[in-house]
Write a protein that holds these residues in place. Structure first.
Motif, PDB file in Angstrom:
ATOM      1  N   ILE A   8       0.833  -1.194   0.000  1.00  0.00           N
ATOM      2  CA  ILE A   8       0.000   0.000   0.000  1.00  0.00           C
ATOM      3  C   ILE A   8       0.870   1.247   0.000  1.00  0.00           C
ATOM      4  O   ILE A   8       2.014   1.229   0.476  1.00  0.00           O
ATOM      5  CB  ILE A   8      -0.957  -0.027   1.218  1.00  0.00           C
ATOM      6  CG1 ILE A   8      -2.179   0.848   0.981  1.00  0.00           C
ATOM      7  CG2 ILE A   8      -0.231   0.334   2.503  1.00  0.00           C
ATOM      8  CD1 ILE A   8      -3.290   0.575   1.968  1.00  0.00           C
ATOM      9  N   ASP A   9       0.348   2.321  -0.565  1.00  0.00           N
ATOM     10  CA  ASP A   9       1.009   3.620  -0.494  1.00  0.00           C
ATOM     11  C   ASP A   9       0.004   4.604   0.098  1.00  0.00           C
ATOM     12  O   ASP A   9      -1.045   4.199   0.592  1.00  0.00           O
ATOM     13  CB  ASP A   9       1.510   4.068  -1.881  1.00  0.00           C
ATOM     14  CG  ASP A   9       0.396   4.038  -2.930  1.00  0.00           C
ATOM     15  OD1 ASP A   9      -0.794   4.096  -2.546  1.00  0.00           O
ATOM     16  OD2 ASP A   9       0.706   3.957  -4.124  1.00  0.00           O
ATOM     17  N   HIS A  10       0.317   5.881   0.039  1.00  0.00           N
ATOM     18  CA  HIS A  10      -0.590   6.870   0.616  1.00  0.00           C
ATOM     19  C   HIS A  10      -1.286   7.695  -0.466  1.00  0.00           C
ATOM     20  O   HIS A  10      -1.692   8.834  -0.222  1.00  0.00           O
ATOM     21  CB  HIS A  10       0.166   7.788   1.580  1.00  0.00           C
ATOM     22  CG  HIS A  10       0.556   7.120   2.861  1.00  0.00           C
ATOM     23  ND1 HIS A  10      -0.354   6.474   3.671  1.00  0.00           N
ATOM     24  CD2 HIS A  10       1.759   6.978   3.471  1.00  0.00           C
ATOM     25  CE1 HIS A  10       0.265   5.975   4.726  1.00  0.00           C
ATOM     26  NE2 HIS A  10       1.554   6.249   4.625  1.00  0.00           N
ATOM     27  N   THR A  11      -1.454   7.125  -1.646  1.00  0.00           N
ATOM     28  CA  THR A  11      -2.183   7.810  -2.699  1.00  0.00           C
ATOM     29  C   THR A  11      -3.675   7.542  -2.550  1.00  0.00           C
ATOM     30  O   THR A  11      -4.109   6.720  -1.741  1.00  0.00           O
ATOM     31  CB  THR A  11      -1.708   7.329  -4.081  1.00  0.00           C
ATOM     32  OG1 THR A  11      -1.997   5.918  -4.203  1.00  0.00           O
ATOM     33  CG2 THR A  11      -0.210   7.534  -4.255  1.00  0.00           C
ATOM     34  N   ALA A  12      -4.483   8.232  -3.373  1.00  0.00           N
ATOM     35  CA  ALA A  12      -5.935   8.060  -3.307  1.00  0.00           C
ATOM     36  C   ALA A  12      -6.344   6.634  -3.664  1.00  0.00           C
ATOM     37  O   ALA A  12      -7.381   6.146  -3.200  1.00  0.00           O
ATOM     38  CB  ALA A  12      -6.618   9.057  -4.244  1.00  0.00           C
ATOM     39  N   ALA A  13      -5.525   5.935  -4.480  1.00  0.00           N
ATOM     40  CA  ALA A  13      -5.861   4.573  -4.889  1.00  0.00           C
ATOM     41  C   ALA A  13      -5.733   3.580  -3.743  1.00  0.00           C
ATOM     42  O   ALA A  13      -6.240   2.462  -3.836  1.00  0.00           O
ATOM     43  CB  ALA A  13      -4.962   4.139  -6.049  1.00  0.00           C
TER      44      ALA A  13
END
Length: 306
Positions: A8-13
């Motif tokens: 996971i990352d911290h983008t909207a996706a």
């Protein structure tokens, strides 16, 4: 206990990816392991501080999404583990998948790794090459778990070692399964062979309901999207023979035109790599050599001569 690894990352996706993983974790049920890789910082103290900040952000995201689209009782049942590392995801994902014995990797179609945004599908393809378990690629947007599933492949060349892994996922996706084999007009004489391959795969799967389909189409990738649209499928399962073949599913011409198969989750099955047998003594080495020679020679007695 089944395990879902979620890079996971911290983008909207990240939100729809984690929300989808949450629904799977409740239905299966399974534990969710969140893997976040932060770009390396200068200095050990700065790196540790950055990782602590990212872990707090991740925990906040989890608590916020835990009860979204789920009942409070279901949200409380989900168990989470956190892995916050400094570096790039592709350097860690293989070891982390083995470490937590992941049964499934759930990741977004669009993912930022090492601070760089890759073309849609490219990053997922590289992760699929690194791990041995199935990888579920989730496009942006909220969606329900599938009520109809399509499995598209060349079943005459399919490595059947992947079928037990697919059967193990039935609990996560208890929906009717359509097996679709595309063939070109030039392959019409092979229809019987194709039908037999479809039947053989269907017999080996423990899926509750399977329906075989033979579809004539000289452009299988376009045909996949059209077939999924007709069936109103909410999940596409594929078993590509190479990373190049996988990338074709997410080619820019399909993502730009928002082809149907790029708007639903795609489950990628990777063939199990067979480990070579190692002889423990001279006698075993001789036996393995005889078996290898026998496998290379034609078995004339097994042929039904006219």
């Amino acid at each position: 206990m089944k395990t879902i690894l979620v890079p996971i990352d911290h983008t909207a996706a990240a939100e729809p990816t984690l929300a989808y993983a949450n629904k799977l974790a409740v239905r299966w049920p399974a534990e969710v392991v969140l893997l976040y890789c932060h770009p390396e910082s200068d200095g050990m103290a700065a790196a540790e501080k950055a990782l602590d900040v990212q872990e707090q952000r991740l925990r906040g995201l989890v608590e916020r999404l835990r009860y979204q689209q789920l009942t409070r009782q279901d949200g409380r049942r989900i168990q989470y583990r956190y892995r916050i590392l400094s570096g790039c995801l592709h350097d860690y994902v293989q070891a982390e998948a083995a470490r937590c014995a992941a049964d499934l990797v759930v990741m977004g179609l669009e993912h930022i790794d090492c601070g760089k945004q890759a073309a849609p599908g490219n990053h997922a393809a590289s992760i699929t090459r690194l791990v041995t378990c199935p990888v579920l690629v989730v496009p942006p947007g909220r969606r329900a778990l599938p009520a109809r599933v399509v499995f598209a492949a060349d079943f005459t060349a399919l490595n059947t070692d992947i079928l037990p892994r697919l059967s193990a996922l039935e609990g996560a996706f208890p929906a009717p399964l359509d097996l679709v084999q595309f063939y070109s007009p030039a392959e019409r004489p092979r229809r019987r062979q194709l039908k037999q391959a479809l039947g053989k795969v269907g017999a080996q799967l423990t899926w509750l309901t399977t329906t075989p389909h033979l579809v004539e189409d000289d452009a299988p990738l376009e045909g996949v999207g059209e077939f999924c649209a007709r069936q109103q499928a909410q999940l596409l399962i594929i078993a590509p023979n190479s990373e190049t073949e996988l990338l074709r599913y997410f080619d820019s011409c399909y993502t730009t035109t928002r082809a149907y198969h790029t708007q639903i989750p795609v489950l990628v099955l990777r063939a199990v790599e067979r480990q070579p047998q190692v002889a423990c003594c001279a006698r075993c080495a001789e036996r393995l050599e005889q078996e290898h020679t026998k496998a290379l020679l034609p078995d004339y007695y097994a042929v039904h001569w006219a």
